[in-house]
Design a protein around this motif. Structure first.
Motif, short mmCIF file in Angstrom:
data_model
loop_
_atom_site.label_atom_id
_atom_site.label_comp_id
_atom_site.label_asym_id
_atom_site.label_seq_id
_atom_site.Cartn_x
_atom_site.Cartn_y
_atom_site.Cartn_z
N GLU A 61 0.83 -1.22 0.00
CA GLU A 61 0.00 0.00 0.00
C GLU A 61 0.86 1.26 0.00
O GLU A 61 0.61 2.21 0.73
CB GLU A 61 -0.95 -0.01 1.19
N LYS A 63 3.72 1.77 1.18
CA LYS A 63 4.62 1.93 2.32
C LYS A 63 5.95 1.29 1.96
O LYS A 63 6.03 0.43 1.09
CB LYS A 63 4.06 1.23 3.56
N TYR A 66 10.33 -0.94 5.68
CA TYR A 66 10.60 -0.49 7.04
C TYR A 66 9.32 0.03 7.70
O TYR A 66 9.02 -0.32 8.83
CB TYR A 66 11.65 0.64 7.03
N GLU A 67 8.57 0.88 6.99
CA GLU A 67 7.33 1.42 7.55
C GLU A 67 6.34 0.31 7.86
O GLU A 67 5.72 0.30 8.93
CB GLU A 67 6.69 2.41 6.58
N PHE A 68 6.19 -0.61 6.94
CA PHE A 68 5.25 -1.70 7.12
C PHE A 68 5.64 -2.57 8.32
O PHE A 68 4.81 -2.89 9.17
CB PHE A 68 5.17 -2.55 5.86
N PHE A 70 7.67 -1.85 10.97
CA PHE A 70 7.60 -1.19 12.26
C PHE A 70 6.18 -0.82 12.65
O PHE A 70 5.84 -0.77 13.83
CB PHE A 70 8.54 0.01 12.31
N ASP A 71 5.31 -0.59 11.68
CA ASP A 71 3.90 -0.34 11.97
C ASP A 71 3.28 -1.59 12.58
O ASP A 71 2.52 -1.53 13.55
CB ASP A 71 3.16 0.06 10.69
N GLU A 72 3.61 -2.76 12.03
CA GLU A 72 3.09 -4.03 12.57
C GLU A 72 3.66 -4.30 13.96
O GLU A 72 2.95 -4.74 14.85
CB GLU A 72 3.43 -5.19 11.63
N LEU A 74 4.69 -2.15 16.17
CA LEU A 74 4.11 -1.23 17.15
C LEU A 74 2.70 -1.64 17.55
O LEU A 74 2.25 -1.39 18.67
CB LEU A 74 4.10 0.20 16.59
N HIS A 75 1.97 -2.30 16.64
CA HIS A 75 0.62 -2.77 16.97
C HIS A 75 0.67 -3.95 17.96
O HIS A 75 -0.31 -4.23 18.64
CB HIS A 75 -0.12 -3.18 15.71
#
Length: 77
Positions: A61, A63, A66-68, A70-72, A74-75
């Motif tokens: 999407e 991203k 790295y963004e994908f 670390f977003d996961e 953090l969840h």
């Protein structure tokens, strides 16, 4: 780089080989077939990996990996 894991797509799984072929093409921009990979140090390959992981991906999407990732992560916390 010795000891580095390799990914081989499953036979007849065309959805897996497209990304693999695209990534191989990108790697060849940094390391042409005529170059001996033993002449490069680990730091050079880490720089290439970092650059790849900062490229936005349509399958993520738009991203970066790295963004994908670390977003996961953090969840989960």
């Amino acid at each position: 780089m010795k000891g580095m894991p390799f990914y081989f797509p499953k036979p007849h799984a065309s959805r897996e080989s497209g990304t693999n072929k695209n990534t191989n093409g990108l790697i060849r921009e940094y390391c042409p077939k005529s170059d001996d990979l033993n002449t490069f140090d680990d730091n050079y390959f880490q720089i290439i990996a970092d650059e790849f992981n900062r490229r936005p991906r349509k399958c993520l999407e738009s991203k970066t990996p790295y963004e994908f990732f670390f977003d996961e992560v953090l969840h989960l916390t």
